[in-house]
Design a protein around this motif. Structure first.
Motif, PDB file in Angstrom:
ATOM      1  N   HIS A  36       0.833  -1.194   0.000  1.00  0.00           N
ATOM      2  CA  HIS A  36       0.000   0.000   0.000  1.00  0.00           C
ATOM      3  C   HIS A  36       0.872   1.251   0.000  1.00  0.00           C
ATOM      4  CE1 HIS A  36      -2.600  -3.174   1.682  1.00  0.00           C
ATOM      5  NE2 HIS A  36      -3.586  -2.506   1.122  1.00  0.00           N
ATOM      6  N   MET A  37       0.464   2.241  -0.781  1.00  0.00           N
ATOM      7  CA  MET A  37       1.221   3.496  -0.870  1.00  0.00           C
ATOM      8  C   MET A  37       0.418   4.623  -0.236  1.00  0.00           C
ATOM      9  SD  MET A  37       2.894   5.277  -4.241  1.00  0.00           S
ATOM     10  CE  MET A  37       3.820   6.823  -4.091  1.00  0.00           C
ATOM     11  N   ILE A  38       1.084   5.357   0.655  1.00  0.00           N
ATOM     12  CA  ILE A  38       0.459   6.475   1.364  1.00  0.00           C
ATOM     13  C   ILE A  38       1.184   7.761   0.988  1.00  0.00           C
ATOM     14  CG2 ILE A  38      -0.048   7.435   3.647  1.00  0.00           C
ATOM     15  CD1 ILE A  38       0.408   4.151   4.339  1.00  0.00           C
ATOM     16  N   LYS A  56       1.110  13.533 -10.348  1.00  0.00           N
ATOM     17  CA  LYS A  56      -0.337  13.613 -10.120  1.00  0.00           C
ATOM     18  C   LYS A  56      -0.974  12.228 -10.238  1.00  0.00           C
ATOM     19  CE  LYS A  56      -2.717  17.061 -11.868  1.00  0.00           C
ATOM     20  NZ  LYS A  56      -3.471  17.928 -12.812  1.00  0.00           N
ATOM     21  N   GLU A  57      -0.572  11.493 -11.263  1.00  0.00           N
ATOM     22  CA  GLU A  57      -1.119  10.153 -11.491  1.00  0.00           C
ATOM     23  C   GLU A  57      -0.769   9.211 -10.339  1.00  0.00           C
ATOM     24  OE1 GLU A  57      -0.557   6.504 -14.692  1.00  0.00           O
ATOM     25  OE2 GLU A  57      -0.071   8.538 -15.342  1.00  0.00           O
ATOM     26  N   ILE A  58       0.486   9.295  -9.864  1.00  0.00           N
ATOM     27  CA  ILE A  58       0.930   8.422  -8.760  1.00  0.00           C
ATOM     28  C   ILE A  58       0.140   8.726  -7.489  1.00  0.00           C
ATOM     29  CG2 ILE A  58       2.845   7.961  -7.168  1.00  0.00           C
ATOM     30  CD1 ILE A  58       4.731   8.292  -9.627  1.00  0.00           C
ATOM     31  N   ILE A  59       0.016  10.010  -7.157  1.00  0.00           N
ATOM     32  CA  ILE A  59      -0.713  10.395  -5.935  1.00  0.00           C
ATOM     33  C   ILE A  59      -2.162   9.939  -6.014  1.00  0.00           C
ATOM     34  CG2 ILE A  59      -1.552  12.327  -4.536  1.00  0.00           C
ATOM     35  CD1 ILE A  59       1.017  13.849  -5.344  1.00  0.00           C
ATOM     36  N   VAL A  65      -4.332   9.245   0.613  1.00  0.00           N
ATOM     37  CA  VAL A  65      -3.760  10.577   0.361  1.00  0.00           C
ATOM     38  C   VAL A  65      -4.294  11.506   1.436  1.00  0.00           C
ATOM     39  CG1 VAL A  65      -3.487  12.462  -1.298  1.00  0.00           C
ATOM     40  CG2 VAL A  65      -3.760  10.116  -2.134  1.00  0.00           C
ATOM     41  N   VAL A  66      -3.403  11.983   2.311  1.00  0.00           N
ATOM     42  CA  VAL A  66      -3.836  12.822   3.440  1.00  0.00           C
ATOM     43  C   VAL A  66      -3.352  14.259   3.265  1.00  0.00           C
ATOM     44  CG1 VAL A  66      -3.894  10.856   5.019  1.00  0.00           C
ATOM     45  CG2 VAL A  66      -1.814  12.234   4.860  1.00  0.00           C
ATOM     46  N   ILE A 187       5.372   4.914   3.046  1.00  0.00           N
ATOM     47  CA  ILE A 187       4.991   6.319   3.202  1.00  0.00           C
ATOM     48  C   ILE A 187       6.171   7.192   2.788  1.00  0.00           C
ATOM     49  CG2 ILE A 187       4.146   8.116   4.755  1.00  0.00           C
ATOM     50  CD1 ILE A 187       3.143   5.996   6.646  1.00  0.00           C
ATOM     51  N   GLY A 188       5.920   8.167   1.925  1.00  0.00           N
ATOM     52  CA  GLY A 188       6.929   9.169   1.599  1.00  0.00           C
ATOM     53  C   GLY A 188       6.936  10.213   2.699  1.00  0.00           C
ATOM     54  N   VAL A 189       8.063  10.361   3.400  1.00  0.00           N
ATOM     55  CA  VAL A 189       8.081  11.207   4.611  1.00  0.00           C
ATOM     56  C   VAL A 189       8.901  12.493   4.459  1.00  0.00           C
ATOM     57  CG1 VAL A 189       7.607   9.288   6.168  1.00  0.00           C
ATOM     58  CG2 VAL A 189       9.990   9.863   5.619  1.00  0.00           C
ATOM     59  N   GLY A 190       9.350  12.799   3.234  1.00  0.00           N
ATOM     60  CA  GLY A 190      10.080  14.044   3.026  1.00  0.00           C
ATOM     61  C   GLY A 190      11.287  14.178   3.933  1.00  0.00           C
ATOM     62  N   GLY A 191      11.352  15.293   4.676  1.00  0.00           N
ATOM     63  CA  GLY A 191      12.489  15.543   5.564  1.00  0.00           C
ATOM     64  C   GLY A 191      12.253  15.117   6.998  1.00  0.00           C
ATOM     65  N   SER A 192      11.322  14.195   7.220  1.00  0.00           N
ATOM     66  CA  SER A 192      10.977  13.792   8.596  1.00  0.00           C
ATOM     67  C   SER A 192      12.139  13.183   9.363  1.00  0.00           C
ATOM     68  CB  SER A 192       9.803  12.799   8.586  1.00  0.00           C
ATOM     69  OG  SER A 192       8.617  13.428   8.195  1.00  0.00           O
TER      70      SER A 192
END
Length: 242
Positions: A36-38, A56-59, A65-66, A187-192
């Motif tokens: 699962h992708m979040i 856009k397509e991936i998201i 998507v939160v 989950i893609g967490v950026g700079g977390s």
């Protein structure tokens, strides 16, 4: 059918923080082999997606998507289809950590500068006693090493994989590799990881409550001004699409 809120082409789940946590926990106990992708888009990522059709397509094809950013919540209200609340990616991850620290579920940290993911992992296990971070790898690796990293992740078979490459690189990477990965959720967490490791401090709680976290980040990292310029452009675009 689950309700979605369309913010200039990006479809967000109409969901509260509690509902998002429950969904992620549900992914972690699933018996099927799907990864699962979040996604946690903020206004900046939504603006990048205006030019990056693939992003856009991936998201929009992701499982969850939160709305990470008060700008997304305000935009939804302007468009007449309000979201329940902001569901910040960092807070979502911390809440999931709190839940899984009492279970057998495991996590792998992928991304950040050399050494950062390791420190972040140790800090999170200290903050959430019982949390099982079973592996970590920085984001500075060659394409040749990518296969080895995926093999290592699969050998450990973590339930949750956090990918901190920054957008849109992390979304592209997860999309390209999720069918190769033996994990239940990404989950893609950026700079977390920078925040988890203590490299960067998060805004005080009162600023977060007052929706001023963006301002705190700008004070601490003035170079973010180039990215912040996208915020008023985002709001103008939303108003014109009302």
């Amino acid at each position: 059918m689950e309700k979605k809120v369309n913010i200039i082409g990006i479809k967000f789940n109409h969901i509260s923080m509690k509902q998002a946590i429950d969904l992620v926990m549900g992914y972690l106990v699933t018996a099927n082999e799907k990864t699962h992708m979040i996604c946690t888009p903020n206004p900046e990522i939504v603006m990048i997606a205006q030019k990056e059709g693939r992003l856009k397509e991936i998201i929009n094809s992701s499982d969850l998507v939160v709305p990470d950013g008060i700008g997304i919540v305000k935009a939804a209200k302007i468009l007449g289809n309000p979201l329940p609340e902001r569901v910040a990616g960092y807070d979502l991850v911390q809440n999931v950590f709190r839940k899984i620290s009492k279970t057998v579920h495991t996590v792998y940290f992928l991304g950040g500068a050399p050494g950062v993911a390791e420190i972040a992992a140790k800090n999170m296990m200290e903050k959430h006693p019982g949390l099982k971070v079973i592996g970590y790898q920085d984001g500075y690796f060659s394409q040749d090493k990518e296969k080895t990293i995926i093999e290592e992740i699969n050998s450990l078979s973590p339930d949750l994989l956090l990918v901190g490459f920054g957008a849109p690189k992390q979304e592209f990477w997860i999309s390209d590799n999720k069918n190769k990965l033996k994990v239940k959720a990404c989950i893609g967490v950026g700079g977390s990881f920078d925040v988890m490791s203590g490299q960067i401090k998060r805004a005080p709680k009162w600023m977060i409550k007052c929706n001023l976290e963006w301002f705190y980040r700008l004070i601490k990292q003035p170079t973010r001004i180039k990215r912040m310029i996208l915020l008023p452009i985002f709001m103008i675009k939303v108003i014109f699409n009302r």
